[in-house]
Design a protein around this motif. Structure first.
Motif, PDB file in Angstrom:
ATOM      1  N   VAL A  42       0.839  -1.186   0.000  1.00 42.58           N
ATOM      2  CA  VAL A  42       0.000   0.000   0.000  1.00 42.58           C
ATOM      3  C   VAL A  42       0.880   1.244   0.000  1.00 42.58           C
ATOM      4  O   VAL A  42       1.872   1.320   0.718  1.00 42.58           O
ATOM      5  N   ASP A  43       0.520   2.198  -0.849  1.00 40.06           N
ATOM      6  CA  ASP A  43       1.176   3.503  -0.888  1.00 40.06           C
ATOM      7  C   ASP A  43       0.199   4.502  -0.269  1.00 40.06           C
ATOM      8  O   ASP A  43      -0.823   4.846  -0.875  1.00 40.06           O
ATOM      9  N   VAL A  44       0.505   4.938   0.957  1.00 37.97           N
ATOM     10  CA  VAL A  44      -0.386   5.822   1.711  1.00 37.97           C
ATOM     11  C   VAL A  44      -0.139   7.267   1.276  1.00 37.97           C
ATOM     12  O   VAL A  44       0.958   7.788   1.449  1.00 37.97           O
ATOM     13  N   GLY A  45      -1.174   7.885   0.716  1.00 36.38           N
ATOM     14  CA  GLY A  45      -0.994   9.227   0.170  1.00 36.38           C
ATOM     15  C   GLY A  45      -0.287   9.170  -1.162  1.00 36.38           C
ATOM     16  O   GLY A  45       0.710   9.850  -1.392  1.00 36.38           O
ATOM     17  N   CYS A  46      -0.820   8.378  -2.069  1.00 36.70           N
ATOM     18  CA  CYS A  46      -0.129   8.073  -3.330  1.00 36.70           C
ATOM     19  C   CYS A  46      -0.130   9.224  -4.320  1.00 36.70           C
ATOM     20  O   CYS A  46       0.594   9.186  -5.310  1.00 36.70           O
ATOM     21  N   GLY A  47      -0.965  10.256  -4.080  1.00 34.47           N
ATOM     22  CA  GLY A  47      -0.997  11.392  -4.990  1.00 34.47           C
ATOM     23  C   GLY A  47      -1.382  10.977  -6.402  1.00 34.47           C
ATOM     24  O   GLY A  47      -2.236  10.107  -6.602  1.00 34.47           O
ATOM     25  N   PRO A  48      -0.720  11.567  -7.407  1.00 34.34           N
ATOM     26  CA  PRO A  48      -1.068  11.268  -8.800  1.00 34.34           C
ATOM     27  C   PRO A  48      -0.425   9.984  -9.316  1.00 34.34           C
ATOM     28  O   PRO A  48      -0.329   9.788 -10.530  1.00 34.34           O
ATOM     29  N   GLY A  49       0.033   9.130  -8.399  1.00 39.36           N
ATOM     30  CA  GLY A  49       0.615   7.851  -8.814  1.00 39.36           C
ATOM     31  C   GLY A  49       2.072   7.923  -9.179  1.00 39.36           C
ATOM     32  O   GLY A  49       2.580   7.048  -9.895  1.00 39.36           O
ATOM     33  N   THR A  50       2.772   8.922  -8.658  1.00 39.66           N
ATOM     34  CA  THR A  50       4.175   9.135  -9.008  1.00 39.66           C
ATOM     35  C   THR A  50       5.009   7.872  -8.878  1.00 39.66           C
ATOM     36  O   THR A  50       5.866   7.597  -9.720  1.00 39.66           O
ATOM     37  N   ASP A  51       4.751   7.078  -7.834  1.00 39.94           N
ATOM     38  CA  ASP A  51       5.600   5.918  -7.556  1.00 39.94           C
ATOM     39  C   ASP A  51       4.880   4.580  -7.706  1.00 39.94           C
ATOM     40  O   ASP A  51       5.493   3.532  -7.514  1.00 39.94           O
ATOM     41  N   LEU A  52       3.608   4.621  -8.023  1.00 42.98           N
ATOM     42  CA  LEU A  52       2.848   3.372  -8.090  1.00 42.98           C
ATOM     43  C   LEU A  52       3.348   2.449  -9.190  1.00 42.98           C
ATOM     44  O   LEU A  52       3.333   1.221  -9.032  1.00 42.98           O
ATOM     45  N   VAL A  68      -3.707   4.761  -1.907  1.00 41.35           N
ATOM     46  CA  VAL A  68      -4.731   5.424  -1.099  1.00 41.35           C
ATOM     47  C   VAL A  68      -4.453   6.921  -1.081  1.00 41.35           C
ATOM     48  O   VAL A  68      -3.314   7.339  -0.811  1.00 41.35           O
ATOM     49  N   ASP A  69      -5.479   7.715  -1.361  1.00 45.45           N
ATOM     50  CA  ASP A  69      -5.342   9.159  -1.258  1.00 45.45           C
ATOM     51  C   ASP A  69      -6.709   9.746  -0.938  1.00 45.45           C
ATOM     52  O   ASP A  69      -7.740   9.207  -1.373  1.00 45.45           O
ATOM     53  N   ARG A  70      -6.713  10.853  -0.212  1.00 52.52           N
ATOM     54  CA  ARG A  70      -7.982  11.476   0.156  1.00 52.52           C
ATOM     55  C   ARG A  70      -8.524  12.376  -0.950  1.00 52.52           C
ATOM     56  O   ARG A  70      -9.669  12.809  -0.887  1.00 52.52           O
ATOM     57  N   ASP A  71      -7.710  12.658  -1.972  1.00 53.64           N
ATOM     58  CA  ASP A  71      -8.091  13.580  -3.035  1.00 53.64           C
ATOM     59  C   ASP A  71      -8.508  12.793  -4.276  1.00 53.64           C
ATOM     60  O   ASP A  71      -7.657  12.210  -4.966  1.00 53.64           O
ATOM     61  N   PRO A  72      -9.796  12.766  -4.613  1.00 51.54           N
ATOM     62  CA  PRO A  72     -10.239  12.026  -5.797  1.00 51.54           C
ATOM     63  C   PRO A  72      -9.578  12.517  -7.085  1.00 51.54           C
ATOM     64  O   PRO A  72      -9.361  11.730  -8.015  1.00 51.54           O
ATOM     65  N   GLY A  73      -9.244  13.807  -7.143  1.00 50.63           N
ATOM     66  CA  GLY A  73      -8.573  14.331  -8.329  1.00 50.63           C
ATOM     67  C   GLY A  73      -7.205  13.715  -8.533  1.00 50.63           C
ATOM     68  O   GLY A  73      -6.800  13.432  -9.676  1.00 50.63           O
ATOM     69  N   ILE A  88      -3.083  -2.463  -9.979  1.00 49.98           N
ATOM     70  CA  ILE A  88      -3.064  -1.290  -9.107  1.00 49.98           C
ATOM     71  C   ILE A  88      -4.507  -0.938  -8.758  1.00 49.98           C
ATOM     72  O   ILE A  88      -5.333  -0.702  -9.639  1.00 49.98           O
ATOM     73  N   ASP A  89      -4.805  -0.918  -7.473  1.00 53.21           N
ATOM     74  CA  ASP A  89      -6.149  -0.639  -6.966  1.00 53.21           C
ATOM     75  C   ASP A  89      -6.124   0.723  -6.271  1.00 53.21           C
ATOM     76  O   ASP A  89      -5.425   0.900  -5.260  1.00 53.21           O
ATOM     77  N   LEU A  90      -6.851   1.683  -6.818  1.00 52.22           N
ATOM     78  CA  LEU A  90      -6.866   3.043  -6.276  1.00 52.22           C
ATOM     79  C   LEU A  90      -8.093   3.236  -5.396  1.00 52.22           C
ATOM     80  O   LEU A  90      -9.225   2.968  -5.826  1.00 52.22           O
ATOM     81  N   ARG A  91      -7.867   3.720  -4.165  1.00 51.95           N
ATOM     82  CA  ARG A  91      -8.965   3.846  -3.206  1.00 51.95           C
ATOM     83  C   ARG A  91      -8.926   5.219  -2.533  1.00 51.95           C
ATOM     84  O   ARG A  91      -7.871   5.659  -2.062  1.00 51.95           O
ATOM     85  N   VAL A  92     -10.086   5.857  -2.475  1.00 58.20           N
ATOM     86  CA  VAL A  92     -10.198   7.094  -1.713  1.00 58.20           C
ATOM     87  C   VAL A  92     -10.174   6.733  -0.228  1.00 58.20           C
ATOM     88  O   VAL A  92     -10.903   5.843   0.221  1.00 58.20           O
ATOM     89  N   GLY A  93      -9.326   7.389   0.524  1.00 54.12           N
ATOM     90  CA  GLY A  93      -9.243   7.088   1.952  1.00 54.12           C
ATOM     91  C   GLY A  93      -8.311   8.031   2.665  1.00 54.12           C
ATOM     92  O   GLY A  93      -7.542   8.772   2.046  1.00 54.12           O
ATOM     93  N   ASP A  94      -8.390   7.987   3.967  1.00 54.96           N
ATOM     94  CA  ASP A  94      -7.603   8.855   4.840  1.00 54.96           C
ATOM     95  C   ASP A  94      -6.519   8.037   5.525  1.00 54.96           C
ATOM     96  O   ASP A  94      -6.740   6.869   5.873  1.00 54.96           O
ATOM     97  N   ALA A  95      -5.370   8.658   5.740  1.00 53.34           N
ATOM     98  CA  ALA A  95      -4.262   7.948   6.397  1.00 53.34           C
ATOM     99  C   ALA A  95      -4.623   7.509   7.810  1.00 53.34           C
ATOM    100  O   ALA A  95      -4.050   6.549   8.332  1.00 53.34           O
ATOM    101  N   HIS A  96      -5.585   8.184   8.438  1.00 53.40           N
ATOM    102  CA  HIS A  96      -5.990   7.837   9.801  1.00 53.40           C
ATOM    103  C   HIS A  96      -6.985   6.680   9.840  1.00 53.40           C
ATOM    104  O   HIS A  96      -7.287   6.160  10.925  1.00 53.40           O
ATOM    105  N   ALA A  97      -7.521   6.293   8.686  1.00 48.49           N
ATOM    106  CA  ALA A  97      -8.505   5.204   8.611  1.00 48.49           C
ATOM    107  C   ALA A  97      -8.379   4.548   7.245  1.00 48.49           C
ATOM    108  O   ALA A  97      -9.197   4.760   6.351  1.00 48.49           O
TER     109      ALA A  97
END
Length: 253
Positions: A42-52, A68-73, A88-97
């Motif tokens: 899991v890449d927590v806070g993956c952003g625009p997929g820079t490292d995925l 996982v990233d909290r920003d759908p954009g 690669i599975d992209l999921r909207v989510g928060d690092a705290h949950a």
């Protein structure tokens, strides 16, 4: 980065990743993860997929990479860039949950995310929850209190450094990673302190926001315009030297 638009944030992340020091520390972090085919990461806070993409190439099609990233954009951009890797599975989510089951991941990665979150220890505890026994976390975070810009006007450089650190929610998170990891039950394997050095005004300006942040500091009354203008002229004329410390911590569940 909170003052930037979504497009600007994406450009900023891409620029930082393309710098020599960005390429170097990301390579070190990937090596520390020690990914194998078939693993889950899991890449927590993956952003625009820079490292995925690099993570996906390492675990291959029989593995799974969760971004996982909290920003759908950001996730939409990651999906556009990485449509050719269906594992690669992209999921909207928060690092705290994190939107992940307990003990479901072999590896976890966090890159310059904890400096922005409300509760870094809670985010690390979430990683601890989702990692399998002996699972590995690699986290890289800066210590903005170490920012230094070389100039004859030391006072103005210090004001700039203090202003930049003050714009970050957790400016000293880099030095706190070992303590916080231990608090949530992660066993620290190794710690690297990586100097991030800028000798080119253009790169330093894009990453540190020399002009942007000094203008904001002047507007906030924390820097003085008549001192900032010659300070920027000297920096742009060179030679330039600016630096801060980035910490890379490897820990085990």
């Amino acid at each position: 980065m909170s003052q930037l638009t979504s497009a600007d944030r994406i450009a900023y992340l891409d620029t930082a990743a393309a710098t020599p020091v960005g390429q170097d520390y990301k390579r070190r972090a990937l090596d520390a993860l020690d990914l194998r085919p078939g693993q889950t990461v899991v890449d927590v806070g993956c952003g625009p997929g820079t490292d995925l993409g690099r993570l996906a190439d390492a675990v291959r099609a029989d593995g799974l990479v969760v971004g996982v990233d909290r920003d759908p954009g950001m996730l939409a951009e990651a999906g556009r860039r990485l449509a050719d890797r269906p594992w690669i599975d992209l999921r909207v989510g928060d690092a705290h949950a994190l939107p992940l089951d307990d003990i479901s991941m072999d590896r976890a990665r966090i890159d310059r995310v904890l400096m922005h979150v409300e509760d870094p220890a809670a985010a690390l505890a979430e990683v601890r929850r989702v990692l399998r026994p002996t699972g590995v976390l690699v986290v890289t975070e800066p210590d903005w209190d170490t920012l230094a810009v070389a100039d004859e006007d030391v006072a103005t450089s210090r004001r700039f450094a203090r202003f930049v650190a003050g714009q970050v929610r957790n400016p000293t998170i880099g030095r706190e990673l070992v303590r916080l990891s231990a608090r949530v039950g992660l066993r620290v394997r190794s710690v690297e302190a990586i100097p991030v050095v800028f000798e080119d005004f253009g790169t330093a300006d894009r990453i540190l926001g020399l002009r942007r942040n000094s203008a904001r500091a002047v507007a906030a009354g924390e820097m003085i315009d008549r001192e900032v203008r010659p300070w920027l002229r000297r920096l742009s004329a060179g030679p330039l030297l600016a630096s801060f410390t980035l910490y890379l911590v490897t820990a085990e569940a």
